[in-house]
Design an enzyme around this catalytic site. Structure first.
Site, short mmCIF file in Angstrom:
data_model
loop_
_atom_site.label_atom_id
_atom_site.label_comp_id
_atom_site.label_asym_id
_atom_site.label_seq_id
_atom_site.Cartn_x
_atom_site.Cartn_y
_atom_site.Cartn_z
N HIS A 184 -58.70 94.54 88.02
CA HIS A 184 -58.56 93.73 87.09
C HIS A 184 -59.54 92.58 87.66
O HIS A 184 -60.47 92.53 86.74
CB HIS A 184 -57.18 93.20 87.29
CG HIS A 184 -57.12 91.91 85.95
ND1 HIS A 184 -55.92 91.73 85.44
CD2 HIS A 184 -57.97 91.43 85.42
CE1 HIS A 184 -56.15 90.64 84.51
NE2 HIS A 184 -57.33 90.65 84.37
N HIS A 191 -66.30 88.95 81.24
CA HIS A 191 -65.24 88.10 81.28
C HIS A 191 -65.03 87.76 82.54
O HIS A 191 -64.84 86.72 83.02
CB HIS A 191 -63.94 88.49 80.45
CG HIS A 191 -62.78 87.70 80.67
ND1 HIS A 191 -62.71 86.51 79.72
CD2 HIS A 191 -62.06 87.65 81.76
CE1 HIS A 191 -61.53 85.99 80.37
NE2 HIS A 191 -60.89 86.71 81.33
N GLU A 192 -64.91 88.99 83.49
CA GLU A 192 -64.34 88.76 84.85
C GLU A 192 -65.48 87.95 85.77
O GLU A 192 -65.15 87.04 86.50
CB GLU A 192 -64.02 90.08 85.50
CG GLU A 192 -62.73 90.66 85.03
CD GLU A 192 -61.54 89.59 85.02
OE1 GLU A 192 -61.15 89.22 86.48
OE2 GLU A 192 -60.82 89.38 83.99
N LYS A 252 -65.68 84.15 84.25
CA LYS A 252 -64.46 83.33 84.57
C LYS A 252 -64.55 83.38 86.12
O LYS A 252 -64.19 82.01 86.74
CB LYS A 252 -63.42 84.08 84.21
CG LYS A 252 -61.94 83.04 84.33
CD LYS A 252 -60.78 83.54 83.56
CE LYS A 252 -59.50 82.74 83.83
NZ LYS A 252 -58.38 83.44 83.08
N HIS A 253 -64.63 84.41 86.84
CA HIS A 253 -64.18 84.18 88.28
C HIS A 253 -65.48 84.46 89.21
O HIS A 253 -65.39 83.54 90.03
CB HIS A 253 -63.04 85.29 88.65
CG HIS A 253 -61.76 85.20 87.87
ND1 HIS A 253 -60.95 84.24 88.09
CD2 HIS A 253 -61.04 85.95 86.69
CE1 HIS A 253 -59.85 84.39 87.44
NE2 HIS A 253 -60.13 85.07 86.66
N GLN A 269 -54.71 97.02 88.43
CA GLN A 269 -53.40 97.15 87.41
C GLN A 269 -53.34 98.57 87.35
O GLN A 269 -54.15 99.46 87.20
CB GLN A 269 -54.08 96.46 86.01
CG GLN A 269 -55.28 97.18 85.60
CD GLN A 269 -55.63 96.63 84.28
OE1 GLN A 269 -55.38 95.69 83.72
NE2 GLN A 269 -56.79 97.25 83.55
P1 5GP Z 1 -51.60 85.75 83.64
O1 5GP Z 1 -50.84 84.34 83.40
O2 5GP Z 1 -51.67 86.38 82.25
O3 5GP Z 1 -50.75 86.50 84.44
O4 5GP Z 1 -52.96 85.36 83.96
C1 5GP Z 1 -54.03 85.01 82.93
C2 5GP Z 1 -55.25 84.99 83.77
O5 5GP Z 1 -55.35 83.70 84.71
C3 5GP Z 1 -55.66 85.91 84.81
O6 5GP Z 1 -56.06 87.05 84.41
C4 5GP Z 1 -56.58 85.32 85.76
O7 5GP Z 1 -57.99 85.29 85.22
C5 5GP Z 1 -55.98 83.80 85.62
N1 5GP Z 1 -54.97 83.48 86.69
C6 5GP Z 1 -53.61 83.66 86.69
N2 5GP Z 1 -53.13 83.13 87.87
C7 5GP Z 1 -54.02 83.28 88.77
C8 5GP Z 1 -54.14 82.80 90.12
O8 5GP Z 1 -53.29 82.59 90.66
N3 5GP Z 1 -55.10 82.66 90.58
C9 5GP Z 1 -56.42 83.11 90.00
N4 5GP Z 1 -57.75 82.66 90.84
N5 5GP Z 1 -56.49 83.20 88.58
C10 5GP Z 1 -55.33 83.42 88.11
P1 5GP Z 2 -57.61 87.09 82.44
O1 5GP Z 2 -56.42 87.74 82.21
O2 5GP Z 2 -58.47 88.17 83.40
O3 5GP Z 2 -58.18 85.75 82.39
O4 5GP Z 2 -58.55 87.76 80.99
C1 5GP Z 2 -58.60 89.19 80.64
C2 5GP Z 2 -59.45 89.33 79.59
O5 5GP Z 2 -60.04 90.68 79.78
C3 5GP Z 2 -58.46 89.20 78.29
O6 5GP Z 2 -59.53 88.67 77.36
C4 5GP Z 2 -58.21 90.75 78.01
O7 5GP Z 2 -58.38 91.04 76.66
C5 5GP Z 2 -59.42 91.49 78.65
N1 5GP Z 2 -59.38 92.71 79.13
C6 5GP Z 2 -60.11 93.75 78.76
N2 5GP Z 2 -59.71 94.84 79.46
C7 5GP Z 2 -58.54 94.69 79.90
C8 5GP Z 2 -57.79 95.33 80.95
O8 5GP Z 2 -57.61 96.58 80.86
N3 5GP Z 2 -56.48 94.48 81.40
C9 5GP Z 2 -56.48 93.30 81.32
N4 5GP Z 2 -55.35 92.69 81.77
N5 5GP Z 2 -57.36 92.36 80.31
C10 5GP Z 2 -58.32 93.27 79.79
#
Ligand code: 5GP
Ligand code: 5GP
Length: 248
Positions: free
Chosen positions: A59, A112-113, A116-117, A32
């Site tokens: 990220h 969180h990362e 979740k992943h 990011q």
């Molecule tokens: P956003 O919809 O905000 O882009 O994605 C929210 C979160 O859903 C991401 O930070 C990630 O944790 C998960 N996510 C969204 N799209 C994908 C994808 O295509 N593949 C995977 N593995 N995770 C995703």
């Molecule tokens: P994802 O979209 O990967 O599922 O979730 C990202 C989570 O990490 C959200 O709860 C968001 O608030 C937190 N977070 C903390 N720091 C950051 C950052 O620098 N960028 C993003 N995208 N999410 C962050």
């Protein structure tokens, strides 16, 4: 000829079996741009240890299936444990800073990362290896350098999506997926870059599939500066809004 084709068949089978064993097909490595995180209407927070560098930050490394779906939160019995990655914390602070409020020391972002992943690739790499692999990929993939070599710099100018993809492809060897967000004025800007990695976390590959969500719905996107953005770095947990004033 028969030997060659059966050897090829065995190779294919081995590749299939190793990814089937992994429980996912490949990774998205997602980086990011901090300037695009902070100039939104909701603003951002800097970590208590200081303003992150003007560079792409990690990220996450996200296991994915070739059919576009993905596993998540795979093992509640193996939660994030900072004591397993103590030796990586200094590098993680620089390369994987949290900009969401409250940022604090970034550890809740890493937590969180992983939860979740990372737990979805634990059959291939444990917690320490997962974070180490992220750092290795970050140091190998010099996104800002690839963009700057093509004259694309974070100077608030607009660049074509095609030129951005071409510049990154020239450095990475594979076409990335670009995600935009909007700044406080509603302008589309370069937000996240997705690079595909094989299931071992070491080989950069062509993406088997791109995310199905919308990418950038405009062909000309802004690359905002992060240098000097929002004024000085605060040692305290501070929120900066888009006008640079402080919200506590
Ligand atoms: P956003 O919809 O905000 O882009 O994605 C929210 C979160 O859903 C991401 O930070 C990630 O944790 C998960 N996510 C969204 N799209 C994908 C994808 O295509 N593949 C995977 N593995 N995770 C995703
Ligand atoms: P994802 O979209 O990967 O599922 O979730 C990202 C989570 O990490 C959200 O709860 C968001 O608030 C937190 N977070 C903390 N720091 C950051 C950052 O620098 N960028 C993003 N995208 N999410 C962050």
């Amino acid at each position: 000829m028969r030997i060659t084709s059966s050897a090829f068949g065995i190779l294919l089978l081995l590749v299939f079996l190793s990814s089937a064993q992994a429980g996912y097909d490949f990774f998205y490595f997602v980086l990011q741009w901090p300037g695009s995180n902070c100039d939104t209407s909701s603003g951002c927070c800097y970590p208590s240890y200081g303003k992150p560098p003007s560079n792409f930050g990690i990220h996450g490394l996200w296991p994915n299936y070739n059919n576009s779906s993905y596993p998540a939160n795979c093992d509640p019995n193996n939660p994030f444990n900072i004591s397993q990655i103590q030796d990586l914390v200094t590098s993680l602070r620089t390369n994987w800073p949290s900009l969401a409020c409250p940022s604090i020391d970034s550890t809740s972002y890493w937590q969180h990362e992983w939860n979740k992943h990372g737990t979805c690739s634990e059959s291939v790499m444990n917690q320490h290896a997962y974070f180490q692999v992220n750092l290795n990929l970050k140091s190998r993939i010099k996104l800002l350098q690839y963009l700057q070599s093509a004259g694309i710099t974070p100077n608030n100018e607009f660049y074509s999506l095609t030129n951005i993809k071409t510049a990154i492809k020239a450095g990475v060897g594979h076409t990335p997926w670009i995600q935009c967000n909007k700044n406080a004025a509603g302008t589309y800007q370069l937000y996240q870059v997705y690079i595909c990695i094989d299931h071992s976390g070491t080989v950069l590959i062509d993406c088997p599939v791109y995310p199905t969500r919308g990418g950038c719905s405009t062909s000309s996107i802004q690359f905002p500066s992060f240098v000097g953005q929002h004024g000085k770095t605060s040692p305290l947990e501070t929120t900066f809004n888009e006008k640079g004033s402080i919200e506590k």
